[in-house]
Design a protein around this motif. Structure first.
Motif, PDB file in Angstrom:
ATOM      1  N   ASP A  42       0.844  -1.191   0.000  1.00  0.00           N
ATOM      2  CA  ASP A  42       0.000   0.000   0.000  1.00  0.00           C
ATOM      3  C   ASP A  42       0.881   1.244   0.000  1.00  0.00           C
ATOM      4  N   GLU A  43       0.256   2.408   0.117  1.00  0.00           N
ATOM      5  CA  GLU A  43       0.996   3.646  -0.047  1.00  0.00           C
ATOM      6  C   GLU A  43       1.944   3.929   1.108  1.00  0.00           C
ATOM      7  N   ASN A  44       1.810   3.230   2.196  1.00  0.00           N
ATOM      8  CA  ASN A  44       2.719   3.416   3.328  1.00  0.00           C
ATOM      9  C   ASN A  44       3.751   2.302   3.434  1.00  0.00           C
ATOM     10  N   GLY A  45       3.652   1.313   2.555  1.00  0.00           N
ATOM     11  CA  GLY A  45       4.491   0.126   2.677  1.00  0.00           C
ATOM     12  C   GLY A  45       5.786   0.193   1.888  1.00  0.00           C
ATOM     13  N   ILE A  46       6.764  -0.583   2.357  1.00  0.00           N
ATOM     14  CA  ILE A  46       8.055  -0.728   1.685  1.00  0.00           C
ATOM     15  C   ILE A  46       8.428  -2.199   1.726  1.00  0.00           C
ATOM     16  N   THR A  47       8.869  -2.722   0.589  1.00  0.00           N
ATOM     17  CA  THR A  47       9.265  -4.126   0.540  1.00  0.00           C
ATOM     18  C   THR A  47      10.397  -4.289  -0.474  1.00  0.00           C
ATOM     19  N   THR A  48      10.885  -5.487  -0.626  1.00  0.00           N
ATOM     20  CA  THR A  48      11.921  -5.764  -1.613  1.00  0.00           C
ATOM     21  C   THR A  48      11.262  -6.231  -2.907  1.00  0.00           C
ATOM     22  N   PRO A  49      11.949  -6.092  -4.057  1.00  0.00           N
ATOM     23  CA  PRO A  49      11.361  -6.595  -5.301  1.00  0.00           C
ATOM     24  C   PRO A  49      11.125  -8.102  -5.261  1.00  0.00           C
ATOM     25  N   ARG A  50      11.988  -8.833  -4.568  1.00  0.00           N
ATOM     26  CA  ARG A  50      11.818 -10.286  -4.464  1.00  0.00           C
ATOM     27  C   ARG A  50      10.539 -10.629  -3.702  1.00  0.00           C
ATOM     28  N   GLU A  51      10.332  -9.951  -2.559  1.00  0.00           N
ATOM     29  CA  GLU A  51       9.135 -10.215  -1.763  1.00  0.00           C
ATOM     30  C   GLU A  51       7.867  -9.819  -2.511  1.00  0.00           C
ATOM     31  N   ALA A  52       7.917  -8.675  -3.217  1.00  0.00           N
ATOM     32  CA  ALA A  52       6.753  -8.228  -3.983  1.00  0.00           C
ATOM     33  C   ALA A  52       6.431  -9.219  -5.086  1.00  0.00           C
ATOM     34  N   SER A  53       7.472  -9.713  -5.752  1.00  0.00           N
ATOM     35  CA  SER A  53       7.284 -10.671  -6.840  1.00  0.00           C
ATOM     36  C   SER A  53       6.715 -11.990  -6.327  1.00  0.00           C
ATOM     37  N   GLU A  54       7.260 -12.471  -5.237  1.00  0.00           N
ATOM     38  CA  GLU A  54       6.774 -13.742  -4.679  1.00  0.00           C
ATOM     39  C   GLU A  54       5.306 -13.628  -4.272  1.00  0.00           C
ATOM     40  N   ALA A  55       4.945 -12.488  -3.683  1.00  0.00           N
ATOM     41  CA  ALA A  55       3.549 -12.289  -3.278  1.00  0.00           C
ATOM     42  C   ALA A  55       2.636 -12.207  -4.493  1.00  0.00           C
ATOM     43  N   PHE A  56       3.118 -11.580  -5.563  1.00  0.00           N
ATOM     44  CA  PHE A  56       2.308 -11.471  -6.778  1.00  0.00           C
ATOM     45  C   PHE A  56       2.007 -12.847  -7.348  1.00  0.00           C
ATOM     46  N   PHE A  57       3.030 -13.692  -7.454  1.00  0.00           N
ATOM     47  CA  PHE A  57       2.834 -14.995  -8.083  1.00  0.00           C
ATOM     48  C   PHE A  57       2.141 -15.998  -7.168  1.00  0.00           C
ATOM     49  N   LYS A  58       1.915 -15.610  -5.934  1.00  0.00           N
ATOM     50  CA  LYS A  58       1.030 -16.408  -5.081  1.00  0.00           C
ATOM     51  C   LYS A  58      -0.433 -16.108  -5.421  1.00  0.00           C
ATOM     52  N   GLN A  59      -0.675 -14.884  -5.893  1.00  0.00           N
ATOM     53  CA  GLN A  59      -2.034 -14.477  -6.256  1.00  0.00           C
ATOM     54  C   GLN A  59      -2.397 -14.889  -7.675  1.00  0.00           C
ATOM     55  N   PHE A  60      -1.426 -14.862  -8.580  1.00  0.00           N
ATOM     56  CA  PHE A  60      -1.700 -15.102  -9.997  1.00  0.00           C
ATOM     57  C   PHE A  60      -0.821 -16.229 -10.527  1.00  0.00           C
ATOM     58  N   LYS A  61      -1.418 -17.115 -11.289  1.00  0.00           N
ATOM     59  CA  LYS A  61      -0.660 -18.195 -11.912  1.00  0.00           C
ATOM     60  C   LYS A  61       0.161 -17.645 -13.078  1.00  0.00           C
TER      61      LYS A  61
END
Length: 361
Positions: A42-61
């Motif tokens: 969200d607009e207050n969050g900070i993460t790594t590209p690896r973590e963001a990518s892993e979370a994305f591919f958990k949502q989408f095949k």
């Protein structure tokens, strides 16, 4: 010929300390902004590209993302490569927002990429929502759109007081947002902006280009367009374009993953194609023949027809996409009141005449 994905394979292990930020890096980050991070960041969050990518591919095949013909399907795969690289691995993905205002007709999405000594603020271009496409049309008759104002608010909200170097960029409408927000940002922010990237982004109406704020930021703008551009030539920009080669043809060159890369640079073309110039002249001549009221009327009617059956995204139109949807809209136009239908059809006819004249000569 190689593209930005190949660049990440070849030069992903080269840190910025050995090879400074370049136009290809800009294009990669502006394309990454198309990754849907809703529910992940969200607009207050900070993460790594690896973590963001892993979370994305958990949502989408992966298969579903790769087969998607309408969205910028390679963006999540680019983000994944960023997380696996040395060059981008230590950056942080932050301040993601995705705002769609159906009442005000605005679509603005942004994400910031934080590095140890600089930040790249990336504005997403038009997504697959019909609201987003309508705002593109609104640029032709509105001096300032709600999306541009939201982009400005985003930059001011997150980077007032930031003391590092600021780079701002985006692809398509995102490039327009990057230039607008940089021109009108708070003075403290403008002082730290060193580069503004418009990657095949449309320009502005004269009310903007004639202003002192725009003139001040213009020297920092790097406009990059493919040789068969249409979007990047729309409206006034006063830019000195860098024209690059693409592996695609025609309007498909708008996709940055088709732009050719050689080592650490984009491959430049000698100039725009004749067809691109013809299309630009046709659209410009057509718009010059319409008042702002006419442009507003045409836009409202066109999207009213496109959304008449409940469609809200390009996905909701037929599988052939936006062109098929426009074809269906024209059929639906028969149900319009006679005077309204006559005016709308007259504008369409003038557009076709303008295209024909541009081809003749």
């Amino acid at each position: 010929m190689a593209n930005i994905l190949d660049y990440l394979d070849w030069r992903g292990d080269v840190p910025f300390s050995l090879s400074p930020f370049n136009d290809v890096d800009n294009l990669i980050l502006s394309q990454s902004a198309y990754t849907l991070l809703d529910g992940i960041l969200d607009e207050n969050g900070i993460t790594t590209p690896r973590e963001a990518s892993e979370a994305f591919f958990k949502q989408f095949k992966r298969e579903e993302v790769y087969e998607d013909r309408l969205r910028h399907k390679m963006a999540p795969f680019i983000l994944e490569k960023l997380g696996q690289s040395v060059r981008f691995g230590n950056m942080r993905v932050a301040y993601y927002t995705n705002s769609i205002d159906t009442e005000g007709i605005a679509q603005m999405s942004a994400v910031s990429f934080l590095f140890p000594d600089f930040v790249y603020v990336a504005y997403r271009g038009t997504d697959n929502t019909l609201i987003g496409w309508k705002e593109d049309f609104n640029l032709s008759y509105m001096p300032v759109t709600e999306g541009q104002e939201l982009a400005l608010e985003y930059l001011n909200r997150h980077f007032l007081g930031y003391k590092g170097r600021i780079l701002v960029g985006g692809h398509s409408k995102g490039g327009n947002f990057a230039v607008f927000s940089s021109a009108y940002a708070e003075p403290d922010i403008r002082e730290h902006i060193i580069s503004v990237y418009s990657n095949d982004g449309p320009g502005f109406r004269e009310e903007i280009t004639s202003g002192r704020e725009y003139a001040a930021v213009l020297k920092k703008v790097k406009s990059i367009i493919p040789e068969s551009t249409l979007v990047g030539a729309l409206f006034g920009g006063r830019y000195d374009h860098k024209i690059v080669k693409s592996t695609a043809e025609g309007l498909s060159q708008h996709d940055p993953t088709t732009w050719m890369v050689l080592r650490d640079r984009l491959v430049e073309a000698p100039g725009r194609t004749e067809k691109s110039i013809q299309m630009d002249e046709a659209v410009s001549n057509w718009l010059c023949g319409l008042s702002d009221e006419d442009r507003c009327f045409f836009t409202d009617v066109l999207f009213e027809l496109l959304m008449s059956n409940g469609a809200t995204t390009l996905d909701d139109l037929k599988s052939e996409g936006i062109l098929s949807g426009i074809g269906d809209a024209l059929k639906t136009a028969r149900s319009l009141p006679k005077d309204k239908r006559k005016e709308f059809n007259g504008m369409l006819k003038s557009l076709f005449i303008s295209f024909r004249k541009s081809k003749e000569g």
